[in-house]
Design a protein around this motif. Structure first.
Motif, PDB file in Angstrom:
ATOM      1  N   SER A 204       0.835  -1.210   0.000  1.00 21.35           N
ATOM      2  CA  SER A 204       0.000   0.000   0.000  1.00 21.35           C
ATOM      3  C   SER A 204       0.866   1.254   0.000  1.00 21.35           C
ATOM      4  CB  SER A 204      -0.925  -0.004   1.216  1.00 21.35           C
ATOM      5  OG  SER A 204      -1.784  -1.127   1.201  1.00 21.35           O
ATOM      6  N   LEU A 205       1.944   1.236   0.783  1.00 22.14           N
ATOM      7  CA  LEU A 205       2.864   2.369   0.809  1.00 22.14           C
ATOM      8  C   LEU A 205       3.491   2.590  -0.559  1.00 22.14           C
ATOM      9  CD1 LEU A 205       4.267   4.493   2.626  1.00 22.14           C
ATOM     10  CD2 LEU A 205       5.997   2.758   3.155  1.00 22.14           C
ATOM     11  N   ASP A 206       3.857   1.506  -1.235  1.00 22.17           N
ATOM     12  CA  ASP A 206       4.417   1.605  -2.589  1.00 22.17           C
ATOM     13  C   ASP A 206       3.409   2.244  -3.547  1.00 22.17           C
ATOM     14  OD1 ASP A 206       6.532   0.241  -1.485  1.00 22.17           O
ATOM     15  OD2 ASP A 206       6.089  -1.668  -2.466  1.00 22.17           O
ATOM     16  N   TYR A 216       0.684   5.455 -12.719  1.00 21.38           N
ATOM     17  CA  TYR A 216      -0.570   4.748 -12.504  1.00 21.38           C
ATOM     18  C   TYR A 216      -0.598   3.339 -13.099  1.00 21.38           C
ATOM     19  CZ  TYR A 216      -2.009   9.546 -11.502  1.00 21.38           C
ATOM     20  OH  TYR A 216      -2.103  10.822 -10.989  1.00 21.38           O
ATOM     21  N   ASP A 217       0.517   2.883 -13.672  1.00 19.78           N
ATOM     22  CA  ASP A 217       0.539   1.544 -14.258  1.00 19.78           C
ATOM     23  C   ASP A 217       0.790   0.490 -13.178  1.00 19.78           C
ATOM     24  OD1 ASP A 217       3.073   2.583 -13.894  1.00 19.78           O
ATOM     25  OD2 ASP A 217       3.964   1.453 -15.556  1.00 19.78           O
ATOM     26  N   ILE A 218      -0.021   0.545 -12.151  1.00 21.22           N
ATOM     27  CA  ILE A 218       0.103  -0.356 -10.991  1.00 21.22           C
ATOM     28  C   ILE A 218      -1.258  -0.962 -10.681  1.00 21.22           C
ATOM     29  CG2 ILE A 218       2.126   0.726  -9.912  1.00 21.22           C
ATOM     30  CD1 ILE A 218       0.219   2.506  -8.326  1.00 21.22           C
ATOM     31  N   GLN A 219      -2.044  -1.170 -11.727  1.00 24.67           N
ATOM     32  CA  GLN A 219      -3.434  -1.568 -11.529  1.00 24.67           C
ATOM     33  C   GLN A 219      -3.579  -2.922 -10.850  1.00 24.67           C
ATOM     34  OE1 GLN A 219      -5.872   0.728 -12.123  1.00 24.67           O
ATOM     35  NE2 GLN A 219      -4.004   1.926 -12.407  1.00 24.67           N
ATOM     36  N   ASP A 220      -2.689  -3.871 -11.164  1.00 21.77           N
ATOM     37  CA  ASP A 220      -2.777  -5.184 -10.525  1.00 21.77           C
ATOM     38  C   ASP A 220      -2.575  -5.080  -9.017  1.00 21.77           C
ATOM     39  OD1 ASP A 220      -3.232  -6.326 -12.963  1.00 21.77           O
ATOM     40  OD2 ASP A 220      -1.177  -7.048 -13.251  1.00 21.77           O
ATOM     41  N   ALA A 221      -1.603  -4.252  -8.617  1.00 20.34           N
ATOM     42  CA  ALA A 221      -1.346  -4.080  -7.190  1.00 20.34           C
ATOM     43  C   ALA A 221      -2.519  -3.382  -6.510  1.00 20.34           C
ATOM     44  CB  ALA A 221      -0.058  -3.280  -6.984  1.00 20.34           C
ATOM     45  N   VAL A 222      -3.087  -2.366  -7.162  1.00 20.98           N
ATOM     46  CA  VAL A 222      -4.236  -1.654  -6.601  1.00 20.98           C
ATOM     47  C   VAL A 222      -5.407  -2.613  -6.416  1.00 20.98           C
ATOM     48  CG1 VAL A 222      -5.973   0.120  -7.078  1.00 20.98           C
ATOM     49  CG2 VAL A 222      -3.553   0.601  -7.518  1.00 20.98           C
ATOM     50  N   GLU A 223      -5.671  -3.426  -7.428  1.00 24.14           N
ATOM     51  CA  GLU A 223      -6.769  -4.381  -7.353  1.00 24.14           C
ATOM     52  C   GLU A 223      -6.533  -5.397  -6.232  1.00 24.14           C
ATOM     53  OE1 GLU A 223      -9.119  -7.591 -10.245  1.00 24.14           O
ATOM     54  OE2 GLU A 223      -7.508  -6.329 -11.050  1.00 24.14           O
ATOM     55  N   ALA A 224      -5.299  -5.854  -6.099  1.00 25.88           N
ATOM     56  CA  ALA A 224      -4.983  -6.844  -5.068  1.00 25.88           C
ATOM     57  C   ALA A 224      -5.222  -6.279  -3.667  1.00 25.88           C
ATOM     58  CB  ALA A 224      -3.537  -7.308  -5.214  1.00 25.88           C
ATOM     59  N   VAL A 225      -4.827  -5.027  -3.431  1.00 26.77           N
ATOM     60  CA  VAL A 225      -5.027  -4.406  -2.119  1.00 26.77           C
ATOM     61  C   VAL A 225      -6.513  -4.236  -1.831  1.00 26.77           C
ATOM     62  CG1 VAL A 225      -4.714  -2.272  -0.808  1.00 26.77           C
ATOM     63  CG2 VAL A 225      -2.776  -3.269  -2.014  1.00 26.77           C
ATOM     64  N   LEU A 248      -5.598   3.657  -1.770  1.00 31.34           N
ATOM     65  CA  LEU A 248      -6.747   3.492  -2.659  1.00 31.34           C
ATOM     66  C   LEU A 248      -7.462   4.809  -2.925  1.00 31.34           C
ATOM     67  CD1 LEU A 248      -8.254   0.103  -1.387  1.00 31.34           C
ATOM     68  CD2 LEU A 248      -6.752   0.521  -3.354  1.00 31.34           C
ATOM     69  N   VAL A 249      -7.504   5.698  -1.935  1.00 30.04           N
ATOM     70  CA  VAL A 249      -8.087   7.026  -2.162  1.00 30.04           C
ATOM     71  C   VAL A 249      -7.305   7.756  -3.252  1.00 30.04           C
ATOM     72  CG1 VAL A 249      -8.411   9.318  -1.162  1.00 30.04           C
ATOM     73  CG2 VAL A 249      -9.142   7.295   0.103  1.00 30.04           C
ATOM     74  N   CYS A 250      -5.980   7.660  -3.190  1.00 29.96           N
ATOM     75  CA  CYS A 250      -5.143   8.312  -4.197  1.00 29.96           C
ATOM     76  C   CYS A 250      -5.371   7.700  -5.568  1.00 29.96           C
ATOM     77  CB  CYS A 250      -3.671   8.196  -3.803  1.00 29.96           C
ATOM     78  SG  CYS A 250      -2.541   9.095  -4.897  1.00 29.96           S
ATOM     79  N   ALA A 251      -5.507   6.377  -5.628  1.00 31.97           N
ATOM     80  CA  ALA A 251      -5.593   5.681  -6.908  1.00 31.97           C
ATOM     81  C   ALA A 251      -6.992   5.685  -7.501  1.00 31.97           C
ATOM     82  CB  ALA A 251      -5.123   4.236  -6.729  1.00 31.97           C
ATOM     83  N   TYR A 252      -7.988   6.089  -6.743  1.00 32.38           N
ATOM     84  CA  TYR A 252      -9.390   5.900  -7.124  1.00 32.38           C
ATOM     85  C   TYR A 252      -9.720   6.459  -8.503  1.00 32.38           C
ATOM     86  CZ  TYR A 252     -14.484   6.087  -6.963  1.00 32.38           C
ATOM     87  OH  TYR A 252     -15.817   5.948  -7.249  1.00 32.38           O
ATOM     88  N   ASN A 253      -9.287   7.659  -8.797  1.00 29.79           N
ATOM     89  CA  ASN A 253      -9.642   8.299 -10.065  1.00 29.79           C
ATOM     90  C   ASN A 253      -8.707   7.920 -11.206  1.00 29.79           C
ATOM     91  OD1 ASN A 253     -11.827   9.527  -8.969  1.00 29.79           O
ATOM     92  ND2 ASN A 253     -11.163  11.620  -9.352  1.00 29.79           N
ATOM     93  N   LEU A 260     -14.829  -1.604  -7.502  1.00 31.55           N
ATOM     94  CA  LEU A 260     -14.162  -2.441  -6.508  1.00 31.55           C
ATOM     95  C   LEU A 260     -13.543  -1.595  -5.409  1.00 31.55           C
ATOM     96  CD1 LEU A 260     -12.952  -5.156  -5.509  1.00 31.55           C
ATOM     97  CD2 LEU A 260     -11.020  -4.715  -7.053  1.00 31.55           C
ATOM     98  N   ILE A 261     -12.840  -0.533  -5.801  1.00 31.65           N
ATOM     99  CA  ILE A 261     -12.175   0.325  -4.816  1.00 31.65           C
ATOM    100  C   ILE A 261     -13.208   1.015  -3.934  1.00 31.65           C
ATOM    101  CG2 ILE A 261     -10.741   2.376  -4.523  1.00 31.65           C
ATOM    102  CD1 ILE A 261      -9.198   1.558  -6.995  1.00 31.65           C
ATOM    103  N   HIS A 262     -14.286   1.495  -4.547  1.00 33.30           N
ATOM    104  CA  HIS A 262     -15.321   2.161  -3.760  1.00 33.30           C
ATOM    105  C   HIS A 262     -15.907   1.209  -2.722  1.00 33.30           C
ATOM    106  CE1 HIS A 262     -19.044   4.239  -2.707  1.00 33.30           C
ATOM    107  NE2 HIS A 262     -18.516   5.328  -3.235  1.00 33.30           N
ATOM    108  N   GLU A 263     -16.171  -0.025  -3.129  1.00 33.00           N
ATOM    109  CA  GLU A 263     -16.710  -1.016  -2.204  1.00 33.00           C
ATOM    110  C   GLU A 263     -15.737  -1.291  -1.055  1.00 33.00           C
ATOM    111  OE1 GLU A 263     -18.454  -5.614  -2.248  1.00 33.00           O
ATOM    112  OE2 GLU A 263     -17.544  -4.741  -4.052  1.00 33.00           O
TER     113      GLU A 263
END
Length: 494
Positions: A204-206, A216-225, A248-253, A260-263
């Motif tokens: 998450s820190l990463d 922003y090319d870290i979508q797999d990691a964002v989805e996993a978290v 996730l707040v940072c990555a949301y947009n 998924l992130i909103h949930e």
């Protein structure tokens, strides 16, 4: 007394402050004296013309929550609260700085907290910055985990340094590809060696560090978290969950996984609020409160329309005598109304060597980073925002005449800046709150509206400016606030 009706408040602002009706003055000054954030149904700005009600609460003492002017505390209580808050900040900052040992490796979390608190002067700050740059050059590629690199990125960003161009000892490194490489390698190795190579906290820190530099090319990691929060959220420790919320707040947009992130954010933040209610303000333990407060402060839209009782949560912090440097480093930002999402927003963007399209943007939840308007001195290993040139000014806006609201923030501006510049930086950092409009007059710029609320000639209302108890004797275009001065804009009558 005026040729044009709108000039009368301007003249009053300069010379008739003592004639303000006592009720409006006393209530407004009481609220504005606190460095808390209070509202009870206020107008949300949309390009400074909002109309929607938005719930806002207090950051500070419970008794400041009110529904009518008669519920307000005495002047002595408010003055004491403001003094207590200031002393607490100074005590914690002093302890944290005293913990720095010059024969030990530097702690980037301490530099990050000092920057978010506006404490960018002095030998400790200079030493930390120098040593962190040196350590990044020496060890980032060979001897750091991804989480350690991410912390160095955040510390450098908050110091107005470009993590893509870290220079020390005649060498230069780009921390961003190093961070991405290490994160991906650690994720791929997770579980293959019989233990976790990367924790959910580190991942998450990463994500947070990479998001803040627009990688922003870290979508797999964002989805996993996000999936981990949904599947195992309550079994994770509070620190990990809070850091995941910030990421996730940072990555949301910046993802195609918004549902998924909103949930995940809705579930996690409501879990925090549930725990706070059950435990009378505590979330996790006293040492996890800093990150939990940061998480809740930045994620309001995901638990709305539910209200967060900030006062109850912050009372836990006020009642504890923090000694541990890392705990102090995490709790100082929310006490200043900041979070790690504000890392790059102190009047600078780490854009050295980057095209304009690459310049950093803060998460849309918090606004955009202001582009500096002062000259940025650059040496071999420095970039912009010289510590000796910056001051911190507290700025608050208060309306007590109808639909009470009160907001407060602290901003970093160049020394010798005019009040108008302070307002501009506050607006750039939080445009939905501190937006304003001005009208040019023969006496200089006159503030016509703040937070979507405009003065009205028929109702004889306008925005009056104070420094503590005293009405300003100059306008926003000429007055120059001092370091740590508290400027209040109070919606008043004449």
């Amino acid at each position: 007394m005026s040729v044009h009706g709108t000039l009368l408040p301007r003249v009053d602002q300069l010379s008739r402050g003592q004639r303000m009706p006592s009720m409006a003055y006393s209530i407004g000054a009481l609220l504005a004296l606190t460095s808390a954030m209070v509202t009870q149904g206020c107008v949300e700005c949309h390009s400074c013309s909002g109309s929607a009600n938005r719930p806002v609460t207090l950051q500070g003492d419970e008794w400041m929550m009110h529904s009518a002017p008669g519920d307000l505390p005495s002047v002595a209580q408010v003055c004491q609260a403001a003094v207590t808050h200031h002393h607490l900040l100074q005590k914690l900052l002093h302890r944290m700085k005293k913990s720095v040992e010059f024969d030990k490796p530097p702690n980037p979390s301490i530099l990050l907290a000092m920057n978010l608190a506006g404490a960018t002067h002095g030998h400790v700050h200079s030493w930390l910055l120098h040593e962190i740059k040196k350590e990044a050059v020496e060890r980032a590629q060979t001897d750091m985990s991804s989480g350690q690199v991410a912390l160095h990125v955040l510390a450098l960003l908050s110091s107005c340094q470009d993590p893509r161009h870290v220079h020390a000892m005649g060498k230069t490194v780009n921390l961003i590809p190093i961070l991405k490489q290490k994160m991906n390698e650690e994720i791929s190795k997770n579980g293959t060696q019989g233990h976790e190579v990367i924790t959910w906290y580190s991942e998450s820190l990463d994500i947070l560090a990479l998001c803040l530099v627009k990688e922003y090319d870290i979508q797999d990691a964002v989805e996993a978290v996000a999936e981990e929060l949904l599947n195992s959220g309550s079994s994770l420790i509070v620190d990990t969950r809070a850091m995941a919320v910030l990421a996730l707040v940072c990555a949301y947009n910046h993802t195609d996984k918004q549902d998924l992130i909103h949930e995940a954010l809705k579930a996690e933040t409501n879990d925090f609020l549930d725990e706070q209610e059950r435990r009378n303000g505590m979330i996790g333990n006293i040492y996890s409160m800093g990150l939990a407060l940061q998480a809740l402060e930045t994620s309001g839209e995901f638990y709305a329309p539910r209200k967060w009782d900030r006062a109850q949560a912050f009372s836990m912090v006020y009642s504890h005598d923090y000694q541990q440097p890392m705990a102090i480093a995490q709790v100082l930002p929310p006490l200043m109304g900041k979070s790690y999402l504000n890392t790059g927003s102190w009047g600078c963007a780490a854009t050295n060597g980057m095209a304009p399209s690459q310049q950093l943007l803060l998460s849309p939840k918090l606004g955009t980073i202001g582009v500096p308007t002062w000259n940025q001195a650059r040496g071999d290993d420095t970039w912009g925002c010289p510590p000796t040139a910056a001051i911190t000014v507290q700025f608050s806006i208060t309306n007590t005449l109808k639909n009470y609201f009160h907001y407060s923030t602290s901003v970093c501006v160049p020394d010798n800046s005019k009040l108008l510049r302070v307002m501009e930086v506050a607006r750039d950092e939080k445009p939905d709150i501190f937006c304003f409009t001005i009208k040019e007059t023969n006496l200089g710029p006159f503030v016509t509206s703040i937070h979507g609320l405009a003065g009205n000639e028929t109702e004889r209302t306008y925005w009056q400016f104070f420094s503590c108890w005293s009405p300003l004797q100059e306008g926003v275009g000429t007055y120059k606030p001092k370091n740590w001065e508290h400027i209040q804009a109070i919606f008043s009558t004449y």
